[in-house]
Write a protein that holds these residues in place. Structure first.
Motif, PDB file in Angstrom:
ATOM      1  N   ASN A 289      77.909  64.399  30.112  1.00 32.38           N
ATOM      2  CA  ASN A 289      77.379  63.947  31.399  1.00 32.38           C
ATOM      3  C   ASN A 289      77.360  65.102  32.391  1.00 32.38           C
ATOM      4  OD1 ASN A 289      77.158  61.149  30.585  1.00 32.38           O
ATOM      5  ND2 ASN A 289      79.406  61.117  30.663  1.00 32.38           N
ATOM      6  N   ARG A 290      76.224  65.246  33.068  1.00 35.15           N
ATOM      7  CA  ARG A 290      76.059  66.348  34.005  1.00 35.15           C
ATOM      8  C   ARG A 290      75.393  65.808  35.268  1.00 35.15           C
ATOM      9  NH1 ARG A 290      75.832  71.707  32.158  1.00 35.15           N
ATOM     10  NH2 ARG A 290      75.368  70.849  30.082  1.00 35.15           N
ATOM     11  N   THR A 291      75.980  66.127  36.412  1.00 31.19           N
ATOM     12  CA  THR A 291      75.410  65.717  37.693  1.00 31.19           C
ATOM     13  C   THR A 291      75.208  66.955  38.557  1.00 31.19           C
ATOM     14  OG1 THR A 291      76.542  63.589  37.594  1.00 31.19           O
ATOM     15  CG2 THR A 291      75.715  64.290  39.738  1.00 31.19           C
ATOM     16  N   LEU A 292      74.000  67.107  39.093  1.00 33.68           N
ATOM     17  CA  LEU A 292      73.704  68.203  40.006  1.00 33.68           C
ATOM     18  C   LEU A 292      73.381  67.632  41.365  1.00 33.68           C
ATOM     19  CD1 LEU A 292      72.356  69.043  36.985  1.00 33.68           C
ATOM     20  CD2 LEU A 292      71.963  71.156  38.258  1.00 33.68           C
ATOM     21  N   THR A 293      74.028  68.157  42.393  1.00 36.44           N
ATOM     22  CA  THR A 293      73.723  67.754  43.764  1.00 36.44           C
ATOM     23  C   THR A 293      73.212  68.972  44.521  1.00 36.44           C
ATOM     24  OG1 THR A 293      76.048  68.099  44.397  1.00 36.44           O
ATOM     25  CG2 THR A 293      75.371  65.863  43.811  1.00 36.44           C
ATOM     26  N   TYR A 294      72.269  68.735  45.418  1.00 32.00           N
ATOM     27  CA  TYR A 294      71.550  69.803  46.105  1.00 32.00           C
ATOM     28  C   TYR A 294      71.861  69.741  47.583  1.00 32.00           C
ATOM     29  CZ  TYR A 294      69.031  69.881  41.682  1.00 32.00           C
ATOM     30  OH  TYR A 294      68.725  69.953  40.329  1.00 32.00           O
ATOM     31  N   GLN A 295      72.305  70.882  48.136  1.00 31.88           N
ATOM     32  CA  GLN A 295      72.667  70.951  49.558  1.00 31.88           C
ATOM     33  C   GLN A 295      71.634  71.807  50.298  1.00 31.88           C
ATOM     34  OE1 GLN A 295      75.202  71.855  47.095  1.00 31.88           O
ATOM     35  NE2 GLN A 295      75.610  69.653  47.012  1.00 31.88           N
ATOM     36  N   TYR A 296      71.208  71.309  51.478  1.00 32.88           N
ATOM     37  CA  TYR A 296      70.209  71.991  52.282  1.00 32.88           C
ATOM     38  C   TYR A 296      70.741  72.267  53.677  1.00 32.88           C
ATOM     39  CZ  TYR A 296      67.128  70.197  48.602  1.00 32.88           C
ATOM     40  OH  TYR A 296      66.571  69.905  47.373  1.00 32.88           O
TER      41      TYR A 296
END
Length: 297
Positions: A289-296
């Motif tokens: 399981n892999r989760t990527l979160t993106y910060q701006y």
């Protein structure tokens, strides 16, 4: 889950018919990507990709080791890896031709403070083929292995075939609408030979999704595939397309009950920017399981 259309890159032709890329606004705002990865829920390994001015300047790993990346003309030319005591562990340098295609890679490793060349890659471009020579070295400078991979490109500069010149190892790919459509691998052995099919969203992928652009420039797709290793190259190749990958299924030729499959879900913020990517993979008998979160900004 409904996939919302994010802000997209727009392509124009300049007077000399060369493509001019208008930067995806989401790419300009992106400051980091955080990845959490676990196998069978045994605890997350966290990796953070730091983005500065649309370049992946640093990668921080879960054990507090990190890499510092240096760039020239938008291309990563060096990658220095440090441990959690800020001691240099390894240094990789990259050389490109005038078109931004990777031509040489040198990896230096430190052993008791002594730096030595541990790995070298050289790529030669000849027509629709790329010949990639790989050489490994031990601490004394003796060659530990040598190999040559031959990549064949289609008329849209995509890798459609890879063959090991020293063995029967071969994989072949077909594409549809800018995405990997089918993949077949043979000669690697019963645990690796098989076929894969893929599904994608209707929406074009945004630049934050295609994060290797932040290191390897306009030729990022082929550059990363020349470097990438492993016995299941379709996993990397599937994420290099024009659209968001939503799933794949890879089935072994020797046993069609043995497979690798993935389902990928996406979430977007109120401005239509990619905010989260969840990958649920069944790798034969285990769950990855892999989760990527993106910060701006």
């Amino acid at each position: 889950m409904k996939i919302i259309l994010p802000l997209l890159s727009v392509f124009f032709l300049a007077c000399n018919n060369e493509p001019v890329i208008v930067q995806d606004p989401a790419s300009e705002d992106l400051i980091s990507i955080t990845q959490a990865f676990n196998i069978d829920d045994q605890g997350d390994a966290i990796t953070t990709f730091i983005i500065n001015n649309s370049l992946n300047s640093e990668i921080i790993y879960s054990n507090d080791s990190y890499s510092v990346n240096s760039f020239s003309n938008g291309l990563m030319v060096s990658e220095e890896i440090y441990d959690n005591n800020n001691e240099l562990l390894a240094n990789t340098s990259y050389v490109y031709d005038a078109s931004g295609r990777l031509t040489t890679l040198f990896n230096y490793t430190l052993d008791n403070g002594l730096e030595f060349l541990s790995y070298q890659l050289e790529a030669e471009y000849a027509g629709n083929q790329i010949l990639v020579s790989k050489t490994g070295y031990d601490l004394m400078g003796e060659i530990t292995y040598q190999d040559v991979d031959i990549f064949t490109l289609d008329n849209e500069n995509r890798i459609m075939k890879s063959q090991d010149s020293n063995s029967a190892n071969i994989w072949e790919a077909t594409y549809e609408n800018g995405n990997l459509a089918t993949f077949q691998i043979s000669g690697y052995g019963d645990n690796y030979d098989g076929t894969a099919t893929f599904t994608y969203s209707d929406e074009l992928a945004s630049e934050p999704y295609q994060k290797e652009k932040y290191r390897f420039g306009s030729e990022w797709r082929n550059n990363i595939m020349l470097i990438a290793g492993g016995n299941y190259p379709f996993k990397q190749l599937a994420e290099l397309g024009n659209n968001y990958l939503t799933g794949y299924s890879f089935i072994l030729a020797s046993n069609n009950s043995e497979s690798v499959s993935i389902e990928v879900l996406y979430e977007f913020d109120e401005r239509g920017r990619l905010s989260k990517q969840t990958k649920n993979k069944v790798f034969f008998e285990s769950e990855h399981n892999r989760t990527l979160t993106y910060q701006y900004e």
